[in-house]
Design an enzyme around this catalytic site. Structure first.
Site, mmCIF file in Angstrom:
data_model
loop_
_atom_site.group_PDB
_atom_site.id
_atom_site.type_symbol
_atom_site.label_atom_id
_atom_site.label_comp_id
_atom_site.label_asym_id
_atom_site.label_seq_id
_atom_site.Cartn_x
_atom_site.Cartn_y
_atom_site.Cartn_z
ATOM 1 N N ASP A 85 0.814 -1.217 0.000
ATOM 2 C CA ASP A 85 0.000 0.000 0.000
ATOM 3 C C ASP A 85 0.849 1.269 0.000
ATOM 4 O O ASP A 85 2.026 1.259 0.363
ATOM 5 C CB ASP A 85 -0.894 0.029 1.249
ATOM 6 C CG ASP A 85 -2.043 -0.955 1.176
ATOM 7 O OD1 ASP A 85 -2.071 -1.782 0.233
ATOM 8 O OD2 ASP A 85 -2.907 -0.919 2.067
ATOM 9 N N HIS A 140 -5.124 9.480 0.511
ATOM 10 C CA HIS A 140 -4.956 8.607 1.676
ATOM 11 C C HIS A 140 -5.370 9.327 2.957
ATOM 12 O O HIS A 140 -4.696 9.279 3.982
ATOM 13 C CB HIS A 140 -3.504 8.128 1.808
ATOM 14 C CG HIS A 140 -3.341 6.908 2.665
ATOM 15 N ND1 HIS A 140 -3.216 6.960 4.033
ATOM 16 C CD2 HIS A 140 -3.274 5.593 2.351
ATOM 17 C CE1 HIS A 140 -3.087 5.743 4.520
ATOM 18 N NE2 HIS A 140 -3.120 4.892 3.520
ATOM 19 N N HIS A 230 3.846 -2.308 2.924
ATOM 20 C CA HIS A 230 3.910 -0.988 2.304
ATOM 21 C C HIS A 230 5.181 -0.849 1.479
ATOM 22 O O HIS A 230 6.216 -1.428 1.833
ATOM 23 C CB HIS A 230 3.866 0.112 3.368
ATOM 24 C CG HIS A 230 2.604 0.128 4.166
ATOM 25 N ND1 HIS A 230 2.413 -0.698 5.266
ATOM 26 C CD2 HIS A 230 1.462 0.836 4.020
ATOM 27 C CE1 HIS A 230 1.197 -0.491 5.758
ATOM 28 N NE2 HIS A 230 0.601 0.439 5.028
#
Length: 277
Positions: A85, A140, A230
């Site tokens: 992510d 985000h 991530h």
């Protein structure tokens, strides 16, 4: 003469069934009605419990309380899917792509629209190396967008538009931090998407907590898990090297556990994206 069945859009959840929230709400009101015939004060108990559940459910990534959410596979095989992510990031994503290529491991990257517009070349690299790309909102925004439907719509649609300019049409959406909301299901569906969360994570705080990342995941990971990590900037060159080492340890550890990383769409049976050109 035979008639071909009408094709079903695999990205849109069926509305033939009540959601878990709807079923729970109906049960709560029915219980309140029954208890109210005994004592009106008792009627508040199931309603209060229902409201508490509605408040907690958004923060449970695999709950699917308000609408269908995919958080793990159902293959029954010793396979998992790796997802990353918050990227892409020029300091980490190219290094990650090299490691994945070395190990011949596929992954899915849930990217933010803002970074898509900043680093379109990295998005093209991700796809050209055989990985998939999903929608992870534009900015985000961790919380505000979940309670403002108009903002949520804009965050999702703007990311779809940014990726479509690169010929990529995401079909899967991952909410930031995995948080859902009652309105999200309709917004996601209207954009031709479905929601994918995760069932295994290392709580790495966006690569701010790198130490023992591989160990934490390997201690938890099970067959059919969707693993959350991530590819955002780890902070400095030394921490980036440490992060790369943890990724290497993870891939080696998965192999030792007899787990194979497969494309997310193979794990879930649903396409993550399609190419327009």
């Amino acid at each position: 003469m035979t008639t071909s069945p009408t094709p079903v859009n695999p990205t849109r959840p069926s509305r033939l069934h009540f959601s878990m929230a709807e079923r729970t709400g109906l049960l709560a009101f029915a219980a309140a009605g029954l208890l109210g015939t005994v004592d009106l004060r008792l009627a508040t108990v199931p309603l209060t419990l229902f409201l508490m559940l509605c408040a907690v459910a958004p923060f449970l990534p695999g709950a699917g309380f308000f609408f269908p959410v995919i958080s793990r596979g159902k293959t029954g095989k010793a396979v998992i899917a790796l997802t990353f992510d918050d990227g892409p990031d020029p300091s980490t994503t190219p290094l990650l792509l090299d490691i994945l290529a070395e190990w011949q491991v596929p992954a899915t990257f849930f990217v933010t629209g803002r970074r898509v517009t900043q680093y379109p070349r990295l998005i093209r690299q991700i796809v050209s190396r055989g990985h998939a790309v999903g929608n992870h909102s534009f900015h985000h925004d961790r919380y505000r967008m979940f309670w403002q439907t108009a903002l949520l719509e804009r965050e999702i649609a703007d990311t779809q538009a940014a990726l479509s300019r690169l010929g990529i049409v995401p079909l899967a959406f991952r909410p930031p931090v995995g948080i859902t909301s009652p309105s999200m299901g309709k917004v996601v569906s209207a954009n031709g998407l479905y929601v994918v969360n995760f069932s295994c994570r290392a709580f790495d705080r966006g690569n701010r907590r790198i130490a023992n990342l591989a160990e934490r995941i390997l201690a938890r990971v099970r067959p059919d898990d969707i693993v959350l990590m991530h590819d955002s900037d780890a902070g400095n060159p030394e921490r980036i090297r440490q992060w790369m080492g943890e990724i290497e340890k993870l891939l080696a550890g998965l192999s030792k556990k007899g787990l194979t990383a497969v494309p997310l769409d193979q794990l879930t049976g649903r396409p993550v994206m399609r190419m327009d050109r």
